[in-house]
Design an enzyme around this catalytic site. Structure first.
Site, PDB file in Angstrom:
ATOM      1  N   ASP A 147       0.841  -1.200   0.000  1.00 39.12           N
ATOM      2  CA  ASP A 147       0.000   0.000   0.000  1.00 39.12           C
ATOM      3  C   ASP A 147       0.881   1.258   0.000  1.00 39.12           C
ATOM      4  O   ASP A 147       2.036   1.221   0.393  1.00 39.12           O
ATOM      5  CB  ASP A 147      -0.927   0.025   1.229  1.00 39.12           C
ATOM      6  CG  ASP A 147      -0.166  -0.047   2.548  1.00 39.12           C
ATOM      7  OD1 ASP A 147       0.831  -0.801   2.612  1.00 39.12           O
ATOM      8  OD2 ASP A 147      -0.552   0.623   3.518  1.00 39.12           O
ATOM      9  N   GLU A 148       0.282   2.353  -0.445  1.00 41.23           N
ATOM     10  CA  GLU A 148       0.890   3.684  -0.318  1.00 41.23           C
ATOM     11  C   GLU A 148       2.381   3.711  -0.703  1.00 41.23           C
ATOM     12  O   GLU A 148       3.227   4.105   0.090  1.00 41.23           O
ATOM     13  CB  GLU A 148       0.688   4.196   1.120  1.00 41.23           C
ATOM     14  CG  GLU A 148      -0.782   4.329   1.461  1.00 41.23           C
ATOM     15  CD  GLU A 148      -1.073   4.775   2.899  1.00 41.23           C
ATOM     16  OE1 GLU A 148      -0.230   4.528   3.786  1.00 41.23           O
ATOM     17  OE2 GLU A 148      -2.139   5.358   3.127  1.00 41.23           O
TER      18      GLU A 148
END
Length: 438
Positions: A147-148
């Site tokens: 993620d991210e």
């Protein structure tokens, strides 16, 4: 009734901040089971006992091999299935902050994202996965994070790669995910990789379908909002299905999602989030839903402050698990939760803040205060201060039972001392203001 696709309910333990002592985890696992959890998502980060060339990743308070084995066998005894989580792309600060691994950063100055072009990056990820896998038996899933991935494409090698014909940031992202997932698939053919879905959400169906990633991973769709949009989630699930993903997971939150320095859990917010996810589940084909993870973030990232501690959020976790298990929330469920937790009154109370309206910093500086208001809050402030001083002693002792000294110290300095000093200041200023009036 159990909502069709939500029979699998994993509780996320985010160990990158305030990791509880192994003895506390042993006590809490049976409670999680009783509340309706069916498994755990263990995000070890720097608390895993990495060895050999990876030893620098271990925090001073990392669990020992024996402690990890004990927690895993306790989980097994409780019938809780375990899914380990190891970040393999973004949120790799706990690795890339170290001198030994700094050369594998995507952008030299930032320790968050891994450089996907280097052979050594993949070797590092494989070594981490192998060490974690070695401690876990009979795994069905392994969460590879992803993620991210901020600043992806901004490193020197990425810039050169992106200048070549037809290369896009999406392809760069997907090729690394594919490499990590393929590594899991070839070494551990019975284990299915899971990944957070945010890097995939904005990609076109064509891009996703052509990448080969949907055949290798299950996306975990995360949204922690109290008002999450059910319709757009259902559309996203349908899109993922069309691209070739066989199953999806949901991720809700029971704590650590309402403010980077939140110290008390807003139960109402988290309950609403789970009720929205139940609506998404009932509007989606049951066969595509693998399960839901109730996330409990302890830090927003490796370098941020602590959010609410796990013990404080247990009532929120209880309410959320019971809501998922029962397909909704009612007075009866509230009573069940109170019984399970041994609490007489589970309320989501708010209180009126007189102090902010009638005794602001401006008032205090000038020692102006309404005489009626002094009667309102001067006795309260004085009694609150003495109660608080007593509670702080108890809190410290209780925290030492659950956490290591470094966590207790961080929590006290962030959340207790500043407010205690402010309260002491308010009491002192009230005294001065009263003297000024007399």
């Amino acid at each position: 009734m159990e909502a069709g696709g939500l029979r699998r309910r994993l509780v996320h333990l985010d160990l990158k901040g305030a990791p509880p002592r192994a003895s506390y985890l042993a006590e809490v696992l049976p409670l999680l089971r009783a509340l309706g959890a069916t498994g755990l998502l263990l995000e070890y980060e720097d608390t895993f006992p990495y060895a050999g060339p990876l030893e620098p990743l271990r925090a001073p308070h990392a669990y020992s091999l024996g402690e990890v084995r004990a927690v895993l066998s306790q989980a097994k005894a409780q019938g809780l299935e375990v899914v380990p989580l190891v970040q393999t792309f973004g949120h790799m600060e706990f690795v890339l902050k170290h001198q030994e691994f700094a050369h594998l950063r995507e952008v030299k100055a930032f320790p968050n994202a891994l450089n996907p072009h280097k052979e050594e990056s993949r070797a590092l990820v494989k070594a981490m996965i192998d060490q974690v896998m070695a401690l876990h038996e009979d795994l069905e899933w392994f969460h590879i994070g992803c993620d991210e991935v901020y600043y992806l494409g901004e490193g020197e090698e990425s810039k050169q790669w992106l200048q070549q014909g037809g290369h896009t940031p999406e392809m760069l992202c997907l090729s690394h995910i594919k490499a990590v997932a393929s590594c899991v698939a070839s070494s551990y053919p019975t284990v299915t990789p899971i990944m957070w879905d945010d890097m995939l959400r904005g990609m076109s169906e064509e891009t996703l379908a052509e990448s080969g990633v949907p055949q290798l991973v299950q996306p975990m769709i995360w949204d922690y909002a109290a008002d999450l949009d059910v319709e757009s989630k259902v559309q996203l699930i349908e899109k993922y299905q069309r691209c070739g993903f066989s199953k999806v997971w949901f991720a809700s939150a029971f704590k650590g999602a309402t403010g980077v320095n939140q110290s008390l859990t807003l139960i109402e917010h988290h309950l609403k989030n789970h009720l929205q996810w139940l609506k998404v589940a009932s509007s989606s084909p049951a066969k595509i839903l693998e399960g839901i993870v109730l996330t409990g973030w302890q830090r927003y990232d490796h370098f941020s402050v602590l959010c609410e501690l796990l013990p404080v959020a247990i009532p929120s976790l209880a309410v959320c698990l019971q809501a998922l298990k029962n397909g909704g929330y009612s007075e009866k469920i509230k009573e069940d939760v109170e019984k399970l937790l041994g609490m007489s009154n589970l309320e989501i109370n708010t209180f009126m803040r007189y102090i902010t309206g009638w005794f602001s910093p401006y008032h205090r500086k000038r020692r102006i205060v309404h005489p009626i208001m002094i009667h309102h809050f001067q006795p309260d402030a004085v009694s609150l201060l003495s109660k608080w001083n007593a509670v702080v002693q108890d809190l410290q002792a209780a925290m030492e039972q659950v956490f290591h000294q470094c966590t207790v110290q961080e929590w006290m300095e962030e959340n207790v001392h500043p407010s205690l000093q402010k309260l002491q200041q308010v009491v002192d200023d009230l005294d001065k203001a009263i003297k000024a009036q007399n």
